[in-house]
Design a protein around this motif. Sequence first.
Motif, mmCIF file in Angstrom:
data_model
loop_
_atom_site.group_PDB
_atom_site.id
_atom_site.type_symbol
_atom_site.label_atom_id
_atom_site.label_comp_id
_atom_site.label_asym_id
_atom_site.label_seq_id
_atom_site.Cartn_x
_atom_site.Cartn_y
_atom_site.Cartn_z
ATOM 1 N N THR A 195 -5.865 2.494 -5.310
ATOM 2 C CA THR A 195 -5.382 3.722 -5.960
ATOM 3 C C THR A 195 -3.939 4.017 -5.564
ATOM 4 O O THR A 195 -3.392 5.049 -5.924
ATOM 5 C CB THR A 195 -6.250 4.933 -5.576
ATOM 6 N N LYS A 196 -3.343 3.132 -4.777
ATOM 7 C CA LYS A 196 -1.958 3.272 -4.325
ATOM 8 C C LYS A 196 -1.755 4.490 -3.421
ATOM 9 O O LYS A 196 -0.643 5.003 -3.278
ATOM 10 C CB LYS A 196 -0.995 3.329 -5.525
ATOM 11 N N HIS A 197 -2.847 4.971 -2.810
ATOM 12 C CA HIS A 197 -2.763 6.081 -1.872
ATOM 13 C C HIS A 197 -1.883 5.674 -0.687
ATOM 14 O O HIS A 197 -1.029 6.447 -0.239
ATOM 15 C CB HIS A 197 -4.190 6.424 -1.406
ATOM 16 N N VAL A 198 -2.074 4.456 -0.214
ATOM 17 C CA VAL A 198 -1.287 3.982 0.930
ATOM 18 C C VAL A 198 0.189 3.878 0.538
ATOM 19 O O VAL A 198 1.064 4.421 1.221
ATOM 20 C CB VAL A 198 -1.806 2.603 1.421
ATOM 21 N N PHE A 248 -25.915 1.079 14.919
ATOM 22 C CA PHE A 248 -26.187 1.532 13.549
ATOM 23 C C PHE A 248 -24.943 2.213 12.972
ATOM 24 O O PHE A 248 -24.469 1.881 11.883
ATOM 25 C CB PHE A 248 -27.382 2.487 13.522
ATOM 26 N N PHE A 249 -24.389 3.160 13.753
ATOM 27 C CA PHE A 249 -23.245 3.899 13.221
ATOM 28 C C PHE A 249 -21.972 3.057 13.235
ATOM 29 O O PHE A 249 -21.033 3.349 12.494
ATOM 30 C CB PHE A 249 -23.102 5.246 13.927
ATOM 31 N N ALA A 250 -21.940 2.011 14.050
ATOM 32 C CA ALA A 250 -20.798 1.097 14.022
ATOM 33 C C ALA A 250 -20.745 0.384 12.667
ATOM 34 O O ALA A 250 -19.677 0.236 12.076
ATOM 35 C CB ALA A 250 -20.896 0.083 15.156
ATOM 36 N N TRP A 251 -21.921 -0.029 12.181
ATOM 37 C CA TRP A 251 -21.972 -0.670 10.863
ATOM 38 C C TRP A 251 -21.488 0.282 9.779
ATOM 39 O O TRP A 251 -20.665 -0.081 8.931
ATOM 40 C CB TRP A 251 -23.401 -1.134 10.552
ATOM 41 N N LEU A 252 -22.004 1.515 9.813
ATOM 42 C CA LEU A 252 -21.635 2.513 8.811
ATOM 43 C C LEU A 252 -20.126 2.768 8.862
ATOM 44 O O LEU A 252 -19.441 2.860 7.841
ATOM 45 C CB LEU A 252 -22.418 3.802 9.112
ATOM 46 N N PHE A 253 -19.621 2.867 10.084
ATOM 47 C CA PHE A 253 -18.212 3.145 10.336
ATOM 48 C C PHE A 253 -17.325 2.019 9.776
ATOM 49 O O PHE A 253 -16.318 2.287 9.103
ATOM 50 C CB PHE A 253 -18.044 3.244 11.858
ATOM 51 N N VAL A 254 -17.717 0.775 10.019
ATOM 52 C CA VAL A 254 -16.921 -0.360 9.555
ATOM 53 C C VAL A 254 -16.982 -0.456 8.028
ATOM 54 O O VAL A 254 -15.958 -0.643 7.362
ATOM 55 C CB VAL A 254 -17.403 -1.673 10.219
ATOM 56 N N ILE A 255 -18.190 -0.281 7.462
ATOM 57 C CA ILE A 255 -18.323 -0.344 6.000
ATOM 58 C C ILE A 255 -17.484 0.761 5.361
ATOM 59 O O ILE A 255 -16.734 0.538 4.414
ATOM 60 C CB ILE A 255 -19.812 -0.227 5.594
ATOM 61 N N ASN A 256 -17.574 1.969 5.922
ATOM 62 C CA ASN A 256 -16.799 3.098 5.426
ATOM 63 C C ASN A 256 -15.298 2.793 5.519
ATOM 64 O O ASN A 256 -14.540 3.076 4.591
ATOM 65 C CB ASN A 256 -17.152 4.340 6.263
ATOM 66 N N GLY A 257 -14.896 2.216 6.624
ATOM 67 C CA GLY A 257 -13.485 1.903 6.836
ATOM 68 C C GLY A 257 -12.970 0.867 5.843
ATOM 69 O O GLY A 257 -11.878 1.013 5.288
ATOM 70 N N VAL A 258 -13.800 -0.161 5.585
ATOM 71 C CA VAL A 258 -13.406 -1.197 4.625
ATOM 72 C C VAL A 258 -13.291 -0.583 3.228
ATOM 73 O O VAL A 258 -12.332 -0.845 2.496
ATOM 74 C CB VAL A 258 -14.426 -2.372 4.646
ATOM 75 N N CYS A 259 -14.257 0.297 2.871
ATOM 76 C CA CYS A 259 -14.207 0.977 1.568
ATOM 77 C C CYS A 259 -12.929 1.808 1.471
ATOM 78 O O CYS A 259 -12.238 1.803 0.457
ATOM 79 C CB CYS A 259 -15.410 1.899 1.389
ATOM 80 N N TYR A 260 -12.606 2.524 2.546
ATOM 81 C CA TYR A 260 -11.428 3.391 2.537
ATOM 82 C C TYR A 260 -10.158 2.582 2.308
ATOM 83 O O TYR A 260 -9.354 2.909 1.430
ATOM 84 C CB TYR A 260 -11.319 4.183 3.846
ATOM 85 N N VAL A 261 -9.988 1.518 3.090
ATOM 86 C CA VAL A 261 -8.746 0.748 2.991
ATOM 87 C C VAL A 261 -8.625 0.118 1.596
ATOM 88 O O VAL A 261 -7.562 0.162 0.969
ATOM 89 C CB VAL A 261 -8.678 -0.323 4.110
ATOM 90 N N THR A 262 -9.745 -0.429 1.091
ATOM 91 C CA THR A 262 -9.733 -1.016 -0.248
ATOM 92 C C THR A 262 -9.354 0.030 -1.288
ATOM 93 O O THR A 262 -8.447 -0.176 -2.104
ATOM 94 C CB THR A 262 -11.130 -1.587 -0.587
#
Lengths: 257, 277
Positions: free
Chosen positions: B143-146, B124-138
């Motif tokens: 926003t040119k944060h990277v 369950f938390f793996a899904w949340l973690f991956v979705i969160n990670g994809v949102c973060y990178v996008t």
Amino acid sequence: MMAHLPDRRKFFGRMLAGAGAMALAGCDKLSHSETFTKILSAGESLSHNAHRLLSTRKSMAQEFSEADLSPSFRSNGTSSPNSPDYHALAKNGFADWALEVGGLVEKPLKFSLTQIQQMPSRTQITRHDCVEGWSAIGKWKGTPLHEFLSLVKPKPEARFVVFYCADPMKADGTNFYYESIDMDDAYHVQTILAYALNDQTLPIKNGAPIRLRVERMLGYKQAKYLTRIELVKSFDHIAGGKGGYWEDTGYEWYAGI
Amino acid sequence: MSAKTNVEIIYRHRLPIRIMHWTNVICFTILLMSGLNIFNAHTSLYFGKSSYNGKPAVLEIKAMQTSSGELKGVSSIFGYKFNTTGVLGASTGANGKLVARAFPSWSTIPGPKWLSMARHWHFFFAWLFVINGVCYVTYAFITKHVQRDLAVTKQDRATIWQSIKDHIRFKHDTGESAKRYNVLQKIAYLSVIFILLPLVILMGWAMSPFLNSLLPGWIDLFGGRQSARTIHFIVAWLLVGFVFIHVFQVIITGLWNNLRSMITGYFKIESSHAENK
């Protein structure tokens, strides 16, 4: 001022440890809550659906070479069924054993071991992945399940294939092992009813006379000591209603992960 | 001449970043602890396609019985054995007695040995973690944060050696330079975001027999399924190492200021000026 520091540190340390212990106790409590475990199981359906989207129904499990074979294929779960009936059959080389295939089919049939061995066979070297984390590689020979299905002719409403086994899971000789798979796996070319392991007759510890191999799933799907196969619309009415012995204790029905 | 401290409040972390950061904290903690419970179901790690290939395990955490009948926790790495009683192999259970379990109950979710439940938490938390990670990178790219805050610049490359020396002496940036990440910090964040996290996820997928069938043999690139399990475990601990260093840096560079900036977004910058009058 400085004299207070160690005290303050101790205080914060204890606060942190206390908060941690409380959070952990909370997690354990949640694990026993029906609503919460239902929420957690969303992970299972997400994975199942994602896997279906990503793959074709026919995607093949990896096959290996003889060099990759595990020196001995370990036994797991039952290594010798606690059942006098089973051992009576084994004594006679399973000559009196028969596999029933029935349920939602046009033509229920019974197959003897010799009959099964005379049907078209498939040999495959595959990896067995236990839910615990270990893997072993073995060479299996058996009759593809679709060969049986083409003879018994499943009715259109059949959605699952249930496998009943000879090994009781309770010490008093009840609660027999069972498993279920969907029709995609049932018609998959690598789904076989195996009667040989590493070029030898399937040993009792690995599920003699016949065990299921469904190669894209974890070990608990690979039912041993088969006695009967039933095609069903739903497995709600069977044993604990979750589609398998381990499923009834809380493991996922979808064992592809 | 008198010294005067200049205080400036800057808006450092935007709301989506703050939310994603704390989501990550929760997910990572639960993934680690439920992962340790899953490990406890089979307490050996191997390199190769299978566990039983005639070669010994890379790492093993087991309980043994001493001649006096007491439990002893033994961990071995490449065959070198260590007595780890109390923490690894054998630790005290709820009744205060030593019980055989690889990782102690205070480090696992759920506390007791319970593989099926640990898997439910983990996936369950793996899904949340991956979705969160994809949102973060996008988000971080859009926003040119990277590009603006994380990319290592030419100037950064020139200051690596100085930055290493500063870190060893616990000397941290103040004033204007505290508004930017230093070069070691950038390298640490970039390696976690673009190397360690993708690798730990990929090695998780590599353990799924069904995902193996998408492209049979793809996991052999990493040495096979049991290697994948071992790499998953090692990378998880490298991430724990990152978290320790990260939290240590947060504490020594101003715990409350840093915490506030990740909660409210606002970060206080102090710089001392020598005033001429």
